[in-house]
Motif scaffolding. Structure first.
Motif, PDB file in Angstrom:
ATOM      1  N   MET A   9       0.854  -1.198   0.000  1.00 12.51           N
ATOM      2  CA  MET A   9       0.000   0.000   0.000  1.00 12.51           C
ATOM      3  C   MET A   9       0.885   1.240   0.000  1.00 12.51           C
ATOM      4  SD  MET A   9      -3.230   0.909   2.386  1.00 12.51           S
ATOM      5  CE  MET A   9      -2.429   0.838   3.939  1.00 12.51           C
ATOM      6  N   ARG A  10       0.514   2.176  -0.803  1.00 16.01           N
ATOM      7  CA  ARG A  10       1.303   3.407  -0.866  1.00 16.01           C
ATOM      8  C   ARG A  10       1.075   4.253   0.383  1.00 16.01           C
ATOM      9  NH1 ARG A  10       0.709   5.037  -7.205  1.00 16.01           N
ATOM     10  NH2 ARG A  10       1.268   2.976  -7.976  1.00 16.01           N
ATOM     11  N   GLU A  60      -1.844   6.639   0.404  1.00 16.04           N
ATOM     12  CA  GLU A  60      -3.097   5.941   0.620  1.00 16.04           C
ATOM     13  C   GLU A  60      -3.318   5.705   2.119  1.00 16.04           C
ATOM     14  OE1 GLU A  60      -4.703   5.498  -2.197  1.00 16.04           O
ATOM     15  OE2 GLU A  60      -6.385   5.013  -0.888  1.00 16.04           O
ATOM     16  N   ARG A 107      -4.489   8.755   3.826  1.00 15.93           N
ATOM     17  CA  ARG A 107      -5.899   9.051   3.565  1.00 15.93           C
ATOM     18  C   ARG A 107      -6.796   8.193   4.468  1.00 15.93           C
ATOM     19  NH1 ARG A 107      -6.235   8.377  -2.047  1.00 15.93           N
ATOM     20  NH2 ARG A 107      -5.061  10.291  -2.189  1.00 15.93           N
ATOM     21  N   ARG A 156     -10.059  -6.212   5.106  1.00 16.87           N
ATOM     22  CA  ARG A 156      -8.865  -5.706   4.413  1.00 16.87           C
ATOM     23  C   ARG A 156      -7.858  -6.828   4.187  1.00 16.87           C
ATOM     24  NH1 ARG A 156      -8.206  -0.154   4.012  1.00 16.87           N
ATOM     25  NH2 ARG A 156      -9.818   1.070   5.028  1.00 16.87           N
ATOM     26  N   LYS A 157      -7.724  -7.670   5.199  1.00 20.18           N
ATOM     27  CA  LYS A 157      -6.794  -8.794   5.040  1.00 20.18           C
ATOM     28  C   LYS A 157      -7.286  -9.771   3.989  1.00 20.18           C
ATOM     29  CE  LYS A 157      -4.026  -8.885   9.063  1.00 20.18           C
ATOM     30  NZ  LYS A 157      -3.415  -9.746  10.081  1.00 20.18           N
ATOM     31  N   ALA A 158      -8.607 -10.016   3.961  1.00 14.48           N
ATOM     32  CA  ALA A 158      -9.162 -10.952   2.992  1.00 14.48           C
ATOM     33  C   ALA A 158      -8.899 -10.488   1.566  1.00 14.48           C
ATOM     34  CB  ALA A 158     -10.655 -11.130   3.220  1.00 14.48           C
ATOM     35  N   VAL A 159      -8.951  -9.178   1.335  1.00 14.36           N
ATOM     36  CA  VAL A 159      -8.750  -8.699  -0.031  1.00 14.36           C
ATOM     37  C   VAL A 159      -7.273  -8.407  -0.327  1.00 14.36           C
ATOM     38  CG1 VAL A 159     -11.078  -7.787  -0.203  1.00 14.36           C
ATOM     39  CG2 VAL A 159      -9.200  -6.260   0.466  1.00 14.36           C
ATOM     40  N   GLY A 160      -6.382  -8.746   0.620  1.00 15.80           N
ATOM     41  CA  GLY A 160      -4.967  -8.692   0.265  1.00 15.80           C
ATOM     42  C   GLY A 160      -4.079  -7.794   1.091  1.00 15.80           C
ATOM     43  N   ALA A 161      -4.597  -7.207   2.182  1.00 16.86           N
ATOM     44  CA  ALA A 161      -3.731  -6.382   3.030  1.00 16.86           C
ATOM     45  C   ALA A 161      -2.770  -7.292   3.801  1.00 16.86           C
ATOM     46  CB  ALA A 161      -4.571  -5.570   4.004  1.00 16.86           C
ATOM     47  N   ARG A 162      -1.473  -6.939   3.764  1.00 15.90           N
ATOM     48  CA  ARG A 162      -0.496  -7.700   4.538  1.00 15.90           C
ATOM     49  C   ARG A 162      -0.530  -7.199   5.984  1.00 15.90           C
ATOM     50  NH1 ARG A 162       4.389  -5.769   1.210  1.00 15.90           N
ATOM     51  NH2 ARG A 162       2.960  -3.996   1.170  1.00 15.90           N
ATOM     52  N   PRO A 163      -0.007  -7.988   6.927  1.00 16.58           N
ATOM     53  CA  PRO A 163       0.034  -7.515   8.324  1.00 16.58           C
ATOM     54  C   PRO A 163       0.666  -6.137   8.427  1.00 16.58           C
ATOM     55  CG  PRO A 163       0.694  -9.819   8.212  1.00 16.58           C
ATOM     56  CD  PRO A 163       0.505  -9.370   6.800  1.00 16.58           C
ATOM     57  N   ILE A 171      -1.719  -3.215   7.514  1.00 15.01           N
ATOM     58  CA  ILE A 171      -2.663  -2.908   8.587  1.00 15.01           C
ATOM     59  C   ILE A 171      -1.926  -2.191   9.727  1.00 15.01           C
ATOM     60  CG2 ILE A 171      -4.229  -3.913  10.299  1.00 15.01           C
ATOM     61  CD1 ILE A 171      -5.265  -4.191   7.475  1.00 15.01           C
ATOM     62  N   GLN A 227      -1.219   1.376   8.867  1.00 15.60           N
ATOM     63  CA  GLN A 227      -2.449   2.173   8.906  1.00 15.60           C
ATOM     64  C   GLN A 227      -2.746   2.648  10.331  1.00 15.60           C
ATOM     65  OE1 GLN A 227      -5.957   0.168   7.390  1.00 15.60           O
ATOM     66  NE2 GLN A 227      -7.241   1.434   8.727  1.00 15.60           N
ATOM     67  N   LEU A 274      -7.152 -18.012   3.693  1.00 17.76           N
ATOM     68  CA  LEU A 274      -7.237 -17.232   4.927  1.00 17.76           C
ATOM     69  C   LEU A 274      -6.593 -18.017   6.066  1.00 17.76           C
ATOM     70  CD1 LEU A 274     -10.902 -15.931   4.635  1.00 17.76           C
ATOM     71  CD2 LEU A 274      -8.847 -14.514   4.642  1.00 17.76           C
ATOM     72  N   ALA A 304       2.324 -12.510   4.866  1.00 21.73           N
ATOM     73  CA  ALA A 304       2.341 -11.496   3.811  1.00 21.73           C
ATOM     74  C   ALA A 304       2.155 -12.146   2.443  1.00 21.73           C
ATOM     75  CB  ALA A 304       3.657 -10.716   3.867  1.00 21.73           C
ATOM     76  N   ALA A 356      -1.392 -13.082   1.959  1.00 16.57           N
ATOM     77  CA  ALA A 356      -2.188 -11.900   1.610  1.00 16.57           C
ATOM     78  C   ALA A 356      -2.089 -11.630   0.112  1.00 16.57           C
ATOM     79  CB  ALA A 356      -1.709 -10.686   2.419  1.00 16.57           C
ATOM     80  N   ARG A 394      -4.106 -14.222  -1.828  1.00 12.74           N
ATOM     81  CA  ARG A 394      -5.541 -13.911  -1.795  1.00 12.74           C
ATOM     82  C   ARG A 394      -5.854 -12.795  -2.767  1.00 12.74           C
ATOM     83  NH1 ARG A 394      -4.749 -14.520   3.895  1.00 12.74           N
ATOM     84  NH2 ARG A 394      -4.529 -12.304   4.261  1.00 12.74           N
ATOM     85  N   ASN A 395      -5.000 -11.780  -2.729  1.00 14.64           N
ATOM     86  CA  ASN A 395      -5.236 -10.610  -3.570  1.00 14.64           C
ATOM     87  C   ASN A 395      -5.243 -10.991  -5.051  1.00 14.64           C
ATOM     88  OD1 ASN A 395      -3.959  -8.078  -5.121  1.00 14.64           O
ATOM     89  ND2 ASN A 395      -5.174  -7.366  -3.366  1.00 14.64           N
ATOM     90  N   PHE A 446     -13.616 -12.763  -2.607  1.00 14.46           N
ATOM     91  CA  PHE A 446     -14.523 -13.193  -1.546  1.00 14.46           C
ATOM     92  C   PHE A 446     -15.865 -12.466  -1.637  1.00 14.46           C
ATOM     93  CE2 PHE A 446     -10.421 -14.130   0.389  1.00 14.46           C
ATOM     94  CZ  PHE A 446     -10.638 -15.384   0.939  1.00 14.46           C
ATOM     95  N   LEU A 485     -10.884  -1.193  -3.224  1.00 13.06           N
ATOM     96  CA  LEU A 485     -10.034  -1.518  -2.077  1.00 13.06           C
ATOM     97  C   LEU A 485      -8.960  -2.584  -2.349  1.00 13.06           C
ATOM     98  CD1 LEU A 485      -9.579  -0.836   0.937  1.00 13.06           C
ATOM     99  CD2 LEU A 485     -11.129  -2.714   1.482  1.00 13.06           C
ATOM    100  N   PRO A 486      -9.300  -3.712  -2.992  1.00 18.84           N
ATOM    101  CA  PRO A 486      -8.245  -4.718  -3.220  1.00 18.84           C
ATOM    102  C   PRO A 486      -7.094  -4.182  -4.066  1.00 18.84           C
ATOM    103  CG  PRO A 486     -10.418  -5.654  -3.614  1.00 18.84           C
ATOM    104  CD  PRO A 486     -10.609  -4.178  -3.464  1.00 18.84           C
ATOM    105  N   VAL A 494      -5.866  -1.225  -3.875  1.00 15.48           N
ATOM    106  CA  VAL A 494      -5.003  -0.437  -3.001  1.00 15.48           C
ATOM    107  C   VAL A 494      -3.816  -1.295  -2.570  1.00 15.48           C
ATOM    108  CG1 VAL A 494      -4.826   0.587  -0.698  1.00 15.48           C
ATOM    109  CG2 VAL A 494      -6.811   1.092  -2.144  1.00 15.48           C
ATOM    110  N   TYR A 495      -4.112  -2.547  -2.194  1.00 13.38           N
ATOM    111  CA  TYR A 495      -3.058  -3.424  -1.674  1.00 13.38           C
ATOM    112  C   TYR A 495      -2.240  -4.049  -2.794  1.00 13.38           C
ATOM    113  CZ  TYR A 495      -5.521  -2.531   2.588  1.00 13.38           C
ATOM    114  OH  TYR A 495      -6.086  -1.894   3.656  1.00 13.38           O
TER     115      TYR A 495
END
Lengths: 394, 237
Positions: free
Chosen positions: A1-2, A5, A8, A305-312, A315, A318, B64, B85, B88, B91-92, B97, B116-117, B119-120
């Protein structure tokens, strides 16, 4: 993530809970404000005292019995006018030597009275210290040698005793003895809440007779130049020790006095800043607390956020940014609070205050650091949340 | 350890997968040896009562969670070898989902929810918004770009969630009770949308306890007590 971002997202999160964000910031605002304001007051006081010591005149050497050691009890003086003669011979110029014997006395004029510091002095005092007369004349050498009962009043004492009337030529009594006013000083103002204008200068001989003593409290010498000041000091002390083998004498310069005062006030400023720093710390704990609540409240969001690809790390960053944003915005508001408090104190009270750049930089740096330090634990907790558990939370 | 995703390799391969939870010192086996393959273009329904292990299986298929034993390969990569990581990232790139309760960000517009996806994935804001708008157009919500979730109906919210799942062009779409919170008409619309996406080549895996919904899939997998018990004709449980 930039990074842009992440900023924001952090700003949005703070906006979403506006009241809570403001209340959380308040701890930091007060902490930073207190640091800035208290350091400003400490610095202002230090500067004022330095100016006053420097205002005494340059190349000044003050000779007192005992050692110059803050904390040591002042020694009783054994100096007499004979010692002053001896010192004058060492200095080689009578106009460079001033003496003092002082005593708090009630001074009366007619029905009015005022409490003042009576100073028994030589006619050289205005030359050795920088003192300017407002009206009349100062003591003369004849006044001193004959012990004539004449007095020069400080501006405050003159005002207390005579109001708007001209005091020159009028009678006053000190300890029941009559004196004639021959001059008044220009106003000096206050120092650390002490009025410096409540004083009466009389010939040292008259003061000694009044107090029933042969002693003087101390003497001061104006050296011809900076280079000779130390040598002169040693010579004067040597001459005095020869006459009083049982007593120590110290000759101190303005630099030494400033050094000692500076040390004391530096410690005082440090203590004030530390106390204020504690409130900043408490503010930081508040930030940490609220961030933990925020992580718990937004568990579902973190899971998504994690489900759609956010790494630890995404988060964690953020939430860390959110904490840092809280404390740095609080820090900036706190600086504004501190500066305005310092300006108000400086203007509306006798306490001087001077805002320094380093205290602003320090306060801002510390508030940002508080955000990082107290944001790390909530951020780590958010980053490590198990997405399965987080998504299941309702 | 890692292999490129070749056309020949199925999207998801699970071989004798188990998952055991440790709950206060007591071992609970949620999955007791499940083998399953999801290929490109598949349309699979996983059915079973609650406690049958279908949610656990769903979490594993979606990267997950990791299995306690057995082999699980998603998008050609062995999940056991991946850290949080990398999971993640997997998944991305591979999974989309769709949840029963939509899981949209409340104060965020439909367009930004869908974006949102990306973004990551590090996609720039302008491109993200363009692709999100395109995806919303595709699910029939081109006129709802700047609406927030609370300004939309349940069906619309689920379609936003589907657009979000699709925006990364995943090979598998995992839908957990996607019609569970919807009335039958809107549920029908959402299913129709998923089926049309499936027709375009996206593998769809549905988790449901609704037998009518399950019956529409090409393949049904019935779960009971942590095991797959297909083929079964009588009601599960």
């Amino acid at each position: 993530m930039r990074v842009a971002e992440a900023w924001r997202v952090a700003i949005d999160a703070l906006r979403a809970n506006r009241l809570r964000s403001i209340l959380t910031m308040l701890g930091v605002v007060i902490g930073v404000g207190a640091v800035v304001a208290l350091v400003a007051i400490g610095t202002g006081t230090k500067r004022q005292i330095e100016q006053q010591v420097e205002g005494l005149g340059s190349n000044l050497l003050i000779v007192v019995p005992g050692r110059l050691d803050p904390g040591a009890a002042p020694s009783a003086s054994t100096l007499t006018m004979d010692d002053v003669e001896a010192v004058t011979r060492v200095v080689g110029d009578r106009s460079r030597v001033a003496v003092t014997i002082s005593s708090g006395e009630t001074v009366r004029a007619g029905t009015r009275s005022a409490y003042a510091s009576m100073q028994g002095v030589l006619e050289t005092t205005p030359d050795v210290f920088v003192r300017h007369l407002d009206r009349g004349t100062y003591l003369t050498r004849t006044d001193v040698t004959t012990g004539r009962r004449v007095a020069v009043l400080g501006a405050g004492t003159a005002r207390d005793l005579f109001g708007d009337r001209d005091p020159i030529g009028r009678q006053i009594t000190i300890g029941g003895v009559r004196f004639r006013v021959i001059g008044t000083f220009e106003q000096l103002g206050q120092s650390l809440g002490v009025d410096r204008d409540s004083e009466v200068h009389v010939p040292v001989t008259a003061a000694q007779r009044l107090l029933g003593t042969q002693r003087i409290d101390g003497l001061a010498i104006r050296a011809p130049d900076r280079e000779r000041i130390d040598a002169l000091g040693s010579a004067v002390v040597a001459a005095l020790v020869k006459r009083h083998p049982d007593t120590d004498f110290s000759a101190v310069t303005q630099e030494q006095i400033l050094g000692v005062l500076g040390d004391i006030l530096g410690v005082l400023t440090g203590v004030l800043a530390a106390i204020a720093g504690i409130s900043l710390l408490v503010g930081g704990v508040g930030v940490s607390n609220i961030m933990l609540v925020s992580v718990r409240e937004r568990t579902k969001e973190i899971g998504l956020r994690k489900a759609v690809g956010a790494r630890p790390r995404d988060i964690g960053v953020q939430f860390l940014l959110e904490a840092v944003l809280l404390t740095t915005i609080g820090g900036v508001l706190g600086m504004a609070l501190g500066i305005s408090t310092a300006l108000l104190v400086d203007r509306l009270t006798p306490v001087p205050a001077a805002v320094t750049w380093w205290s602003l930089a320090l306060a801002f740096g510390v508030s940002a650091a508080v955000g990082i330090i107290f944001g790390v634990i909530p951020a780590q907790r958010a980053g490590r949340l198990d997405p399965v558990v987080a998504l299941r939370t309702e | 350890m890692t292999q490129p995703l070749s056309g020949a390799e199925p999207a998801i391969v699970a071989v004798d997968v188990t998952r055991t939870y440790d709950l206060d010192g007591v071992s609970v086996s949620a999955l007791r040896g499940v083998s399953l393959t999801v290929t490109a273009g598949d349309y699979v329904a996983i059915v079973g009562t609650s406690g049958s292990g279908k949610s656990t299986l769903m979490h594993l298929l979606g990267a997950l969670d990791r299995p306690t034993s057995g082999t699980l390969r998603i998008g050609g990569r062995d999940v056991a070898a991946l850290g949080p990581a990398e999971m993640a990232l997997l998944r991305n790139e591979t999974i989309g989902f769709v949840f029963q309760s939509f899981h949209l960000l409340a104060r965020t517009t439909a367009r930004d929810n869908v974006a949102l996806p990306l973004v990551y994935r590090g996609v720039g804001r302008r491109e993200r918004r363009a692709r999100a708008a395109e995806m919303l157009e595709r699910v029939g919500l081109g006129h709802r770009l700047d609406h927030r979730p609370n300004q939309m109906s349940g069906g619309e919210q689920q379609r936003v969630a589907i657009a979000r799942a699709l925006v990364t062009s995943p090979s598998v779409l995992l839908a957990d009770e996607p019609t569970g919170n919807l009335d039958s008409t809107t549920g029908e619309q959402v299913l129709g949308l998923l089926e049309s996406l499936n027709a375009d080549g996206v593998a769809v895996v549905l988790v449901t306890h609704d037998r009518d919904v399950a019956a529409r899939a090409h393949r049904q997998i019935v779960m009971r007590d942590g095991l797959i018990v297909t083929p079964v004709e009588e009601p599960a449980g």
